[in-house]
Design a protein around this motif. Structure first.
Motif, PDB file in Angstrom:
ATOM      1  N   ALA A   1      -0.661   3.268  -6.987  1.00 39.73           N
ATOM      2  CA  ALA A   1      -1.701   3.604  -6.019  1.00 39.73           C
ATOM      3  C   ALA A   1      -2.395   4.852  -6.553  1.00 39.73           C
ATOM      4  O   ALA A   1      -1.747   5.868  -6.789  1.00 39.73           O
ATOM      5  CB  ALA A   1      -1.087   3.888  -4.648  1.00 39.73           C
TER       6      ALA A   1
ATOM      7  N   THR B   1       0.835  -1.195   0.000  1.00 39.00           N
ATOM      8  CA  THR B   1       0.000   0.000   0.000  1.00 39.00           C
ATOM      9  C   THR B   1       0.874   1.251   0.000  1.00 39.00           C
ATOM     10  O   THR B   1       2.064   1.198   0.305  1.00 39.00           O
ATOM     11  CB  THR B   1      -0.926   0.044   1.237  1.00 39.00           C
TER      12      THR B   1
ATOM     13  N   LYS C   1      -4.177   0.557  -1.783  1.00 37.95           N
ATOM     14  CA  LYS C   1      -3.569  -0.680  -2.274  1.00 37.95           C
ATOM     15  C   LYS C   1      -3.023  -0.479  -3.686  1.00 37.95           C
ATOM     16  O   LYS C   1      -3.662   0.161  -4.525  1.00 37.95           O
ATOM     17  CB  LYS C   1      -4.620  -1.795  -2.269  1.00 37.95           C
TER      18      LYS C   1
ATOM     19  N   PRO D   1      -4.692   3.911   3.715  1.00 37.32           N
ATOM     20  CA  PRO D   1      -3.672   3.463   2.774  1.00 37.32           C
ATOM     21  C   PRO D   1      -4.334   2.969   1.484  1.00 37.32           C
ATOM     22  O   PRO D   1      -5.416   2.384   1.515  1.00 37.32           O
ATOM     23  CB  PRO D   1      -2.979   2.316   3.509  1.00 37.32           C
TER      24      PRO D   1
END
Length: 71
Positions: A52, A30, A45, A43
């Motif tokens: 991200a 993440t 992934k 966060p």
């Protein structure tokens, strides 16, 4: 530098290289985004490319510092 109008969503994209993930192939994990020194949201992934991708729904006018940290 990105320019956005007030009220416009601001896209955030972090691409993690295999070297940063201490391995080969597509990294997994993440990314944690921070805006002006404060953690923002949950966060995010990494996708199948090692990216991200998210967006900030609101950001006050002016300059801001955005940081992405791989976890």
């Amino acid at each position: 530098m990105l320019h956005a109008r007030e009220g416009q969503k601001v896209p955030l994209i972090a691409a993690v290289s295999p070297a940063a993930a201490a391995g080969t192939g597509v990294p997994a994990g993440t990314v944690r985004f921070s805006v002006d020194g404060e953690e923002w949201g949950e966060p995010v992934k990494l996708d199948e490319r090692g990216w991200a991708v998210t967006s900030l729904p609101r950001l006050a006018p002016g300059e801001h510092e955005v940081e992405a940290r791989f976890q």
